[in-house]
Design an enzyme around this catalytic site. Structure first.
Site, PDB file in Angstrom:
ATOM      1  N   GLY A   1      44.312  44.991  41.416  1.00 16.50           N
ATOM      2  CA  GLY A   1      43.570  44.864  42.665  1.00 16.50           C
ATOM      3  C   GLY A   1      44.418  44.195  43.730  1.00 16.50           C
ATOM      4  CB  SER A   2      43.437  42.662  46.935  1.00 18.74           C
ATOM      5  OG  SER A   2      42.612  41.561  46.564  1.00 18.74           O
ATOM      6  CG  ASN A   3      49.224  40.879  46.597  1.00 16.71           C
ATOM      7  OD1 ASN A   3      49.084  42.090  46.535  1.00 16.71           O
ATOM      8  ND2 ASN A   3      50.364  40.281  46.317  1.00 16.71           N
TER       9      ASN A   3
ATOM     10  CD  GLU B   1      48.411  47.354  49.030  1.00 10.67           C
ATOM     11  OE1 GLU B   1      48.855  48.152  48.194  1.00 10.67           O
ATOM     12  OE2 GLU B   1      47.758  46.334  48.723  1.00 10.67           O
TER      13      GLU B   1
ATOM     14  CD  GLU C   1      51.454  45.367  37.454  1.00 12.57           C
ATOM     15  OE1 GLU C   1      51.891  45.610  38.597  1.00 12.57           O
ATOM     16  OE2 GLU C   1      52.160  44.889  36.551  1.00 12.57           O
TER      17      GLU C   1
ATOM     18  CB  VAL D   1      41.015  39.502  44.294  1.00 14.54           C
ATOM     19  CG1 VAL D   1      40.192  39.409  43.018  1.00 14.54           C
ATOM     20  CG2 VAL D   1      40.106  39.666  45.504  1.00 14.54           C
ATOM     21  N   GLY D   2      43.832  38.723  43.039  1.00 15.97           N
ATOM     22  CA  GLY D   2      44.660  38.559  41.850  1.00 15.97           C
ATOM     23  C   GLY D   2      45.170  37.144  41.668  1.00 15.97           C
TER      24      GLY D   2
ATOM     25  CE  LYS E   1      34.504  43.214  38.818  1.00 18.54           C
ATOM     26  NZ  LYS E   1      33.854  44.253  39.676  1.00 18.54           N
TER      27      LYS E   1
ATOM     28  CB  CYS F   1      49.103  49.840  44.037  1.00 19.41           C
ATOM     29  SG  CYS F   1      49.363  50.581  42.421  1.00 19.41           S
TER      30      CYS F   1
END
Length: 488
Positions: A233-235, A390, A255, A237-238, A180, A289
């Site tokens: 991706g972002s923290n 970030e 990551e 969402v991760g 995706k 990143c």
């Protein structure tokens, strides 16, 4: 691909066929250099689309894993050759969708070709060890087996390199894939998948489903038919995805973000440090990143470093990444543009001094795009938002220190630990930095951004789930060890 007005519509790729989603809905991919230009439309898929893709991958996996590793590698070699022929086409799509300059997009696509060839070679490399047994008449050894179906969720900032450094090892080690991509760069991903299709990959080995993260991304994390999940991706969402995968016992790899420091010592080559700070912090409009975000400078060289930095930034040409003389393109989307501007306002509100930039550039050619001027703050303290979170945009914060010990302490004083660099000619300072810095990627007299494809990549603290990507390290995630004991 199908026509939709003047812009093409790109379909999902499932079981070797291009298919519309069950919703019948599409989402526009917008050129961030001109918000009125639609690059193409991608499918806004639903869970039934994901179910079909996972089933296709499951059906294909048994035959795929039985192929010799060298044969799977041959497929990757073919895909690399096709991508090489289409380099300009794919790079153009990347620039038009994401905004990075065409030169950067070509470089990233070339890196993708090298990734495919590197992992194609993995098909001929060792996958286990012979281990001495306490039984002298027995043979004991290890081998590796694929996880099965792997779900891959990728961001918009590296729409060729990141999908390929996840897909290529997953495939060569015998897994099948459901990817995706970010909808913002779904057109670029579709062009990548077309290369795999033309390379003759068996139906179902590779599947692509586009759609929202809240539906398809979360669906991948929760799907019982997906055995491994690789996310960048972002923290925020991760962590959600990791929790969902953990709850059902799936293997996962995350990551996420960074707040990457550059330390400039009193004995640094200032010209080198300035060039690396600008390249590491502002190329790709700071949307990496590993991008430099905090610039920690010894007080003895703070003023000359600052002046060199300001002089050099004043020479940067901003504009549409397809123009030859443009050095920095727009933010990738209107949402990202607005987020970066909000951080800039926050920095001003919290008392940081704005040295340059800070807004949308004025003049012809900027009104319709999501451009932001290169921005530098000073008088930044470690408790300010712009020093801790970030930003993912062309914003640098300068921080003055009295010693290298203070510099390293300040560098470590965030929740992230992805990359870090130092500029110094002192061997002791280099070794101390390597030992003390909390970062998965450490660079000496080089910019913080950038990792070579044959080397492990990943972060510490909240930047990663502590696994590593790329290089030989990829085998640790995409396979499981099987220990074998043979006695005649």
């Amino acid at each position: 691909m199908m026509a939709n007005g003047d812009s093409p519509t790109y379909l999902n790729y499932v079981r070797g066929k291009w298919m519309r989603s069950h919703t019948g809905e599409v989402e526009a991919s917008i050129n961030p250099a001109n918000g009125r230009e639609v690059v193409g439309f991608v499918q806004n898929s639903a869970l039934p689309d994901l179910d079909e893709a996972v089933q296709a991958a499951a059906d294909a996996q048994k035959a795929w894993k039985r192929l010799a590793g060298s044969v799977r590698g041959d497929y990757l070699f073919k895909a690399a050759a096709i991508l090489e022929r289409r380099l300009d086409e794919v790079a153009t799509a990347m620039t038009k969708e994401m905004g990075k300059t065409f030169a950067e997009a070509k470089g990233e696509t070339a890196r993708g070709i090298a990734i495919l060839r590197y992992y194609a070679g993995e098909g001929m490399r060792p996958v286990g060890d012979v281990i001495p047994s306490t039984d002298s008449e027995a043979l004991m050894f290890t081998t590796r087996v694929p996880l099965g179906v792997v779900g891959i969720i990728t961001p918009w900032n590296f729409p060729v390199a990141i999908p390929l450094w996840k897909m290529a090892p997953a495939l060569v080690y015998g897994n099948t894939v459901v990817i995706k991509p970010a909808s913002e760069t779904g057109v670029t991903c579709a062009k990548l998948i077309k290369c795999f299709e033309e390379a003759g990959f068996p139906p179902g080995v590779i599947n692509m489903v586009t759609g929202s993260g809240s539906v398809i991304g979360r669906g991948i994390a929760e799907h019982p038919g997906i055995h491994g999940l690789s996310f960048t991706g972002s923290n925020a969402v991760g962590k959600t995805i990791g929790q969902a995968a953990l709850a059902r016992g799936a293997k996962y790899q995350l990551e996420m973000g960074g707040k990457n420091p550059v330390i400039v010592a009193a004995d640094a080559d200032l010209n080198l440090a300035v060039e690396a700070t600008i390249s590491g912090g502002l190329r790709s409009t700071g949307q990496k990143c590993t991008a430099t975000s905090r610039v920690i400078v010894h007080q003895d060289v703070y003023e000359p470093f600052k002046q060199l930095l300001l002089d050099r930034i004043g020479q940067i040409k901003i504009g549409d990444g397809m123009m030859d003389d443009v050095w920095m393109g727009p933010c990738a989307s209107e949402r990202q543009h607005d987020t970066v501007l909000a951080y800039i306002r926050k920095g001003i509100e919290e008392g940081a001094r704005l040295l340059c930039g800070g807004g949308h550039p004025q003049g012809r050619g900027y009104a319709e795009g999501y451009f932001i001027e290169p921005t530098i703050f000073e008088n930044v303290t470690s408790d300010m938002t712009i020093a801790r979170e970030e930003i993912f945009g062309p914003v640098l914060v300068l921080m003055k220190v009295e010693s290298m010990e203070q510099a390293v302490q300040l560098a470590n004083d965030v929740e992230f630990g992805l990359s870090a660099s130092i500029f110094t000619s002192n061997i002791g300072a280099m070794l101390g930095f390597i030992q003390e810095i909390d970062a998965g990627l450490v660079r000496i007299n080089a910019e913080s951004a950038g990792v070579e494809l044959q080397a492990p990549f990943g972060g510490m603290k909240h930047s990663s789930s502590h696994s590593r990507e790329q290089g030989r390290a990829a085998i640790e995630f995409f396979t499981a060890v099987k220990t074998v004991f043979v006695k005649s």
